[in-house]
Design an enzyme around this catalytic site. Structure first.
Site, PDB file in Angstrom:
ATOM      1  N   HIS A 193      -0.795 -10.093  -2.862  1.00 22.04           N
ATOM      2  CA  HIS A 193      -1.067  -8.913  -3.685  1.00 22.04           C
ATOM      3  C   HIS A 193      -1.028  -7.685  -2.784  1.00 22.04           C
ATOM      4  CE1 HIS A 193      -2.692  -6.720  -7.181  1.00 22.04           C
ATOM      5  NE2 HIS A 193      -3.308  -5.990  -6.261  1.00 22.04           N
ATOM      6  N   CYS A 194      -0.091  -6.796  -3.038  1.00 22.93           N
ATOM      7  CA  CYS A 194       0.089  -5.610  -2.222  1.00 22.93           C
ATOM      8  C   CYS A 194      -0.795  -4.483  -2.762  1.00 22.93           C
ATOM      9  CB  CYS A 194       1.556  -5.178  -2.219  1.00 22.93           C
ATOM     10  SG  CYS A 194       1.894  -3.762  -1.149  1.00 22.93           S
ATOM     11  N   VAL A 195      -1.714  -4.014  -1.934  1.00 25.08           N
ATOM     12  CA  VAL A 195      -2.627  -2.954  -2.349  1.00 25.08           C
ATOM     13  C   VAL A 195      -1.888  -1.634  -2.491  1.00 25.08           C
ATOM     14  CG1 VAL A 195      -4.728  -1.712  -1.741  1.00 25.08           C
ATOM     15  CG2 VAL A 195      -4.541  -4.138  -1.231  1.00 25.08           C
ATOM     16  N   GLY A 198       0.034  -1.804  -5.652  1.00 22.09           N
ATOM     17  CA  GLY A 198      -0.806  -2.007  -6.821  1.00 22.09           C
ATOM     18  C   GLY A 198      -0.337  -3.139  -7.697  1.00 22.09           C
TER      19      GLY A 198
END
Length: 346
Positions: A193-195, A198
């Protein structure tokens, strides 16, 4: 005192409510955080590029003499930001969407078959469908949904459906899928999950994510070269300008090291047909637990892996079967000179 209210707070709440009505994305804290990160990233890009055109007079003169050079640089700048938003807005490939697509495809196929049977019976002929090869299947398959039947064929015989079912979504997961707690959905070929984006990186947008990293790395290198060229030509003319450029160049160097490592890492997992989650949590994943670390169970060769990653995924929902014991034994054999001549690694 119990009926006392603060006018300022009421005014603030009403203003916040009006903002949320105008912009529904601001009502969710997670969306507000994601939007803030996107705005911050865009502002960073504008600052790093804008400082060059504000301070470097030679770059402006070079733009007048060689306009194509600056045009290429600005094109890369715009393409990088466009790729960022394109990747952030793309779907990683959710399991629930694949399940709906599989069930809808099955229902359409059943309706088509029924229609063909009716038309054939009207013409005086009768089509009888005989389900062969189903006697060895368990009785529970008769009551299972088309998606469950499809997933059951991907796992070894005798496995339990409960071990494949997500405890959060209550959906039967195919191999290489995982539930993301940030998105609260199961993702096909979950990578991470790439912050900053998003969103999750999975089967549907991993290729776009790789291209974004490549473009970001190229833009970072080009910007660093322009900064160094400015310092060589204008050093010690104005100390405050040099201080700003040196500070930005140091920040850019740190970002460049991170981007290069990230690009090399994702290039490696693409060449071996792995995901970040499978590489980091290899010992905890049931279907990878007993496989040696130097064996890549889903790899089909470097060339085939690259082709499938970049070109062959026209459909968003592609699920892979678990390799058989014989296939794992073949992949675990060491390479010989004959294998290299036969392009076994490709």
């Amino acid at each position: 005192m119990g009926g006392f209210c603060c006018p300022a707070r009421d005014t603030w709440d009403q203003a916040g409510g009006r903002r949320c009505m105008l912009l529904p994305c601001l009502s969710d804290p997670a969306r507000r955080s994601s939007l803030s990160l996107k705005v911050a990233l865009v502002m960073l890009h504008i600052v790093f590029v804008g400082v060059l055109f504000l301070l470097d007079r030679e770059l402006i003169d070079k733009t007048r003499k060689i306009p194509w050079y600056t045009a290429l640089y600005l094109s890369l700048f715009v393409a990088t930001l466009a790729q960022y938003f394109f990747t952030a807005g793309s779907s990683p490939g959710y399991v629930i969407d694949a399940m709906r697509a599989a069930n809808e495809t099955h229902s359409i196929a059943v309706k088509t078959l029924m229609t063909s049977k009716q038309s054939a019976s009207r013409n005086g002929s009768l089509i009888i469908s005989v389900e062969g090869g189903q006697s060895g299947k368990s009785i529970s398959r008769s009551n299972a949904t088309p998606w469950t039947k499809l997933v059951m064929d991907l796992y070894p015989p005798g496995s339990s459906v409960r071990s494949w079912t997500c405890t959060y979504c209550n959906i039967v997961q195919p191999p290489r899928a995982k539930h993301c707690h940030d998105c609260d959905k199961c993702v096909l070929q979950f990578d991470h999950h790439c912050v900053w984006l998003g969103t999750c990186i999975g089967q549907g947008n991993h290729c776009r994510f790789w291209w974004y990293i490549l473009e970001e790395t190229a833009l970072c290198i080009w910007t660093g070269i322009l900064y160094i060229s400015y310092l060589k030509a204008n050093f010690s003319r104005a100390w405050w300008k040099d201080g700003i450029v040196i500070l930005l160049l140091a920040t850019l160097s740190i970002c460049l090291v991170f981007l290069l490592l990230l690009l090399l890492f994702h290039s490696y997992i693409v060449l071996t047909n792995q995901t970040t989650y499978e590489l980091v949590r290899r010992r905890r994943i049931p279907y990878l637990r007993g496989i040696p670390e130097r064996v890549y169970p889903f790899s089909k060769g470097i060339c085939t892996n690259i082709y499938n990653f970049c070109c062959a995924r026209s459909s968003l929902y592609t699920i892979e079967t678990l390799p058989t014991t014989r296939e794992l034994e073949e992949k675990s054999k060491p390479y010989t000179c004959l294998d290299v001549l036969k392009c076994r690694c490709c």
